[in-house]
Design a protein around this motif. Sequence first.
Motif, PDB file in Angstrom:
ATOM      1  N   GLN A  48       0.899  11.279  -6.876  1.00  0.00           N
ATOM      2  CA  GLN A  48       1.137  12.300  -7.673  1.00  0.00           C
ATOM      3  C   GLN A  48       0.564  12.332  -9.082  1.00  0.00           C
ATOM      4  OE1 GLN A  48       3.020  15.217  -6.797  1.00  0.00           O
ATOM      5  NE2 GLN A  48       2.319  16.041  -8.693  1.00  0.00           N
ATOM      6  N   TYR A  49       0.457  11.119  -9.368  1.00  0.00           N
ATOM      7  CA  TYR A  49      -0.259  10.803 -10.773  1.00  0.00           C
ATOM      8  C   TYR A  49      -1.674  11.387 -10.426  1.00  0.00           C
ATOM      9  CZ  TYR A  49      -2.832   8.197 -14.561  1.00  0.00           C
ATOM     10  OH  TYR A  49      -3.803   7.978 -15.467  1.00  0.00           O
ATOM     11  N   TYR A  50      -2.277  10.943  -9.527  1.00  0.00           N
ATOM     12  CA  TYR A  50      -3.817  11.065  -9.063  1.00  0.00           C
ATOM     13  C   TYR A  50      -3.885  12.471  -8.778  1.00  0.00           C
ATOM     14  CZ  TYR A  50      -4.795   6.041  -9.560  1.00  0.00           C
ATOM     15  OH  TYR A  50      -5.044   5.018  -9.857  1.00  0.00           O
ATOM     16  N   VAL A  98      -6.302  14.951 -10.805  1.00  0.00           N
ATOM     17  CA  VAL A  98      -7.273  15.844 -10.233  1.00  0.00           C
ATOM     18  C   VAL A  98      -7.240  17.256 -10.477  1.00  0.00           C
ATOM     19  CG1 VAL A  98      -8.156  16.670  -7.785  1.00  0.00           C
ATOM     20  CG2 VAL A  98      -7.763  14.139  -8.404  1.00  0.00           C
ATOM     21  N   GLN A  99      -5.956  17.751 -10.607  1.00  0.00           N
ATOM     22  CA  GLN A  99      -5.687  19.044 -10.767  1.00  0.00           C
ATOM     23  C   GLN A  99      -6.320  19.486 -12.294  1.00  0.00           C
ATOM     24  OE1 GLN A  99      -4.466  21.647  -8.679  1.00  0.00           O
ATOM     25  NE2 GLN A  99      -5.429  22.973 -10.596  1.00  0.00           N
ATOM     26  N   GLN A 100      -5.802  18.425 -13.191  1.00  0.00           N
ATOM     27  CA  GLN A 100      -6.283  18.546 -14.698  1.00  0.00           C
ATOM     28  C   GLN A 100      -7.773  18.670 -14.805  1.00  0.00           C
ATOM     29  OE1 GLN A 100      -4.792  15.461 -17.170  1.00  0.00           O
ATOM     30  NE2 GLN A 100      -5.631  16.452 -19.192  1.00  0.00           N
ATOM     31  N   SER A 101      -8.431  17.889 -14.377  1.00  0.00           N
ATOM     32  CA  SER A 101      -9.781  17.727 -14.179  1.00  0.00           C
ATOM     33  C   SER A 101     -10.615  18.942 -13.647  1.00  0.00           C
ATOM     34  CB  SER A 101     -10.667  16.499 -13.563  1.00  0.00           C
ATOM     35  OG  SER A 101     -10.097  15.224 -13.974  1.00  0.00           O
ATOM     36  N   THR A 102     -10.025  19.586 -12.666  1.00  0.00           N
ATOM     37  CA  THR A 102     -10.294  20.699 -11.766  1.00  0.00           C
ATOM     38  C   THR A 102     -10.226  21.853 -12.711  1.00  0.00           C
ATOM     39  OG1 THR A 102      -9.970  19.879  -9.533  1.00  0.00           O
ATOM     40  CG2 THR A 102     -10.352  22.048  -9.949  1.00  0.00           C
ATOM     41  N   ASP A 103      -9.117  21.976 -13.450  1.00  0.00           N
ATOM     42  CA  ASP A 103      -8.932  22.994 -14.191  1.00  0.00           C
ATOM     43  C   ASP A 103      -9.712  23.070 -15.660  1.00  0.00           C
ATOM     44  OD1 ASP A 103      -6.881  23.968 -12.613  1.00  0.00           O
ATOM     45  OD2 ASP A 103      -5.450  23.242 -13.869  1.00  0.00           O
ATOM     46  N   GLU A 104     -10.139  21.778 -16.012  1.00  0.00           N
ATOM     47  CA  GLU A 104     -10.915  21.505 -17.057  1.00  0.00           C
ATOM     48  C   GLU A 104     -12.400  21.974 -16.700  1.00  0.00           C
ATOM     49  OE1 GLU A 104     -10.910  17.598 -18.562  1.00  0.00           O
ATOM     50  OE2 GLU A 104      -8.705  17.964 -19.456  1.00  0.00           O
ATOM     51  N   LEU A 105     -12.940  21.617 -15.642  1.00  0.00           N
ATOM     52  CA  LEU A 105     -14.186  21.903 -14.979  1.00  0.00           C
ATOM     53  C   LEU A 105     -14.330  23.514 -14.893  1.00  0.00           C
ATOM     54  CD1 LEU A 105     -14.975  19.073 -12.671  1.00  0.00           C
ATOM     55  CD2 LEU A 105     -16.023  19.278 -14.777  1.00  0.00           C
ATOM     56  N   LEU A 106     -13.456  24.077 -14.432  1.00  0.00           N
ATOM     57  CA  LEU A 106     -13.383  25.187 -13.998  1.00  0.00           C
ATOM     58  C   LEU A 106     -13.628  26.227 -15.438  1.00  0.00           C
ATOM     59  CD1 LEU A 106     -13.540  27.889 -12.118  1.00  0.00           C
ATOM     60  CD2 LEU A 106     -10.754  27.760 -12.237  1.00  0.00           C
ATOM     61  N   SER A 107     -12.780  25.830 -16.444  1.00  0.00           N
ATOM     62  CA  SER A 107     -12.671  26.446 -17.711  1.00  0.00           C
ATOM     63  C   SER A 107     -13.963  26.191 -18.409  1.00  0.00           C
ATOM     64  CB  SER A 107     -11.520  25.798 -18.580  1.00  0.00           C
ATOM     65  OG  SER A 107     -11.610  26.374 -19.882  1.00  0.00           O
ATOM     66  N   ARG A 108     -14.524  25.001 -18.366  1.00  0.00           N
ATOM     67  CA  ARG A 108     -16.044  24.773 -18.974  1.00  0.00           C
ATOM     68  C   ARG A 108     -17.039  25.549 -18.124  1.00  0.00           C
ATOM     69  NH1 ARG A 108     -16.102  18.295 -19.347  1.00  0.00           N
ATOM     70  NH2 ARG A 108     -14.293  18.005 -20.940  1.00  0.00           N
ATOM     71  N   ALA A 109     -16.911  25.674 -16.811  1.00  0.00           N
ATOM     72  CA  ALA A 109     -17.842  26.368 -15.983  1.00  0.00           C
ATOM     73  C   ALA A 109     -17.824  27.787 -16.458  1.00  0.00           C
ATOM     74  CB  ALA A 109     -17.588  26.430 -14.568  1.00  0.00           C
ATOM     75  N   ILE A 130       0.806  -1.149  -0.029  1.00  0.00           N
ATOM     76  CA  ILE A 130      -0.076  -0.065  -0.064  1.00  0.00           C
ATOM     77  C   ILE A 130       0.811   1.448   0.211  1.00  0.00           C
ATOM     78  CG2 ILE A 130      -1.845   1.298   1.246  1.00  0.00           C
ATOM     79  CD1 ILE A 130      -2.763  -1.528   2.299  1.00  0.00           C
ATOM     80  N   GLU A 131       1.757   1.238   0.640  1.00  0.00           N
ATOM     81  CA  GLU A 131       2.928   2.318   0.840  1.00  0.00           C
ATOM     82  C   GLU A 131       3.408   2.871  -0.507  1.00  0.00           C
ATOM     83  OE1 GLU A 131       5.403   1.674   4.106  1.00  0.00           O
ATOM     84  OE2 GLU A 131       3.934   2.377   5.804  1.00  0.00           O
ATOM     85  N   THR A 132       3.792   1.475  -1.133  1.00  0.00           N
ATOM     86  CA  THR A 132       4.409   1.581  -2.523  1.00  0.00           C
ATOM     87  C   THR A 132       3.565   2.168  -3.640  1.00  0.00           C
ATOM     88  OG1 THR A 132       6.111  -0.067  -1.867  1.00  0.00           O
ATOM     89  CG2 THR A 132       5.682   0.501  -4.201  1.00  0.00           C
ATOM     90  N   PHE A 133       2.152   1.696  -3.358  1.00  0.00           N
ATOM     91  CA  PHE A 133       1.260   2.029  -4.217  1.00  0.00           C
ATOM     92  C   PHE A 133       0.721   3.795  -4.162  1.00  0.00           C
ATOM     93  CE2 PHE A 133      -3.258   2.937  -4.862  1.00  0.00           C
ATOM     94  CZ  PHE A 133      -3.299   2.770  -6.618  1.00  0.00           C
ATOM     95  N   MET A 134       0.784   3.855  -2.789  1.00  0.00           N
ATOM     96  CA  MET A 134       0.234   5.289  -2.724  1.00  0.00           C
ATOM     97  C   MET A 134       1.437   6.251  -3.108  1.00  0.00           C
ATOM     98  SD  MET A 134      -2.734   5.327  -1.598  1.00  0.00           S
ATOM     99  CE  MET A 134      -3.042   7.065  -1.041  1.00  0.00           C
ATOM    100  N   THR A 135       2.855   6.002  -2.794  1.00  0.00           N
ATOM    101  CA  THR A 135       3.722   6.688  -3.199  1.00  0.00           C
ATOM    102  C   THR A 135       4.114   6.982  -4.626  1.00  0.00           C
ATOM    103  OG1 THR A 135       5.226   5.859  -1.153  1.00  0.00           O
ATOM    104  CG2 THR A 135       6.214   6.993  -3.218  1.00  0.00           C
ATOM    105  N   THR A 136       3.903   5.925  -5.490  1.00  0.00           N
ATOM    106  CA  THR A 136       4.014   5.921  -6.782  1.00  0.00           C
ATOM    107  C   THR A 136       2.886   6.480  -7.371  1.00  0.00           C
ATOM    108  OG1 THR A 136       3.488   3.634  -7.042  1.00  0.00           O
ATOM    109  CG2 THR A 136       5.696   4.093  -7.062  1.00  0.00           C
ATOM    110  N   SER A 137       1.741   6.163  -6.962  1.00  0.00           N
ATOM    111  CA  SER A 137       0.357   6.696  -7.640  1.00  0.00           C
ATOM    112  C   SER A 137      -0.110   8.178  -6.911  1.00  0.00           C
ATOM    113  CB  SER A 137      -0.423   5.741  -7.319  1.00  0.00           C
ATOM    114  OG  SER A 137      -0.509   4.391  -7.901  1.00  0.00           O
TER     115      SER A 137
END
Length: 143
Positions: free
Chosen positions: A73-75, A79-90, A64-71
């Motif tokens: 930043q990706y997630y 999330v940041q990309q999705s938030t930016d897209e939603l804000l732009s669309r809004a 779990i620690e390995t997964f959380m460490t590696t994943s």
Amino acid sequence: MDNQSDMKKQEAHMPLTAEMVRQQLIQRHNQPLSEDDPILMVATMFELFLTEYDAVLQKHQGAIETFMTTSSQYYADKVQQSTDELLSRALQGTISNNMDAMSDCKKAMGDFSSVNRTYAIVSVISCTITICLFLSWFFMRGQ
């Protein structure tokens, strides 16, 4: 009292052993229990089970620690990309909605002005007819 609670805390953190079980059974039930009593096999089985369970938990914790460490930043980036897209669309949607609302309002105001002019014309005609009827009544009354 304080020594007993300290001892219980220490016992809670110590691994379960057959000797600990034997001593507790002797203490609680006031019955002698030899070191080779078959009931102590249960304590040994529990000890083995707990040892294996702890090893599996540590293995899963590491995974779990390995997964959380590696994943993580990706997630976080997703999330940041999705938030930016939603804000732009809004924002685009809000601007578009405001433009549409202003267009609808302009059309409604045009319709209102047209209806208002029609009512004004009807009011003037109605007023003229009323005045004509009043004058004709006034002059006819005198005859």
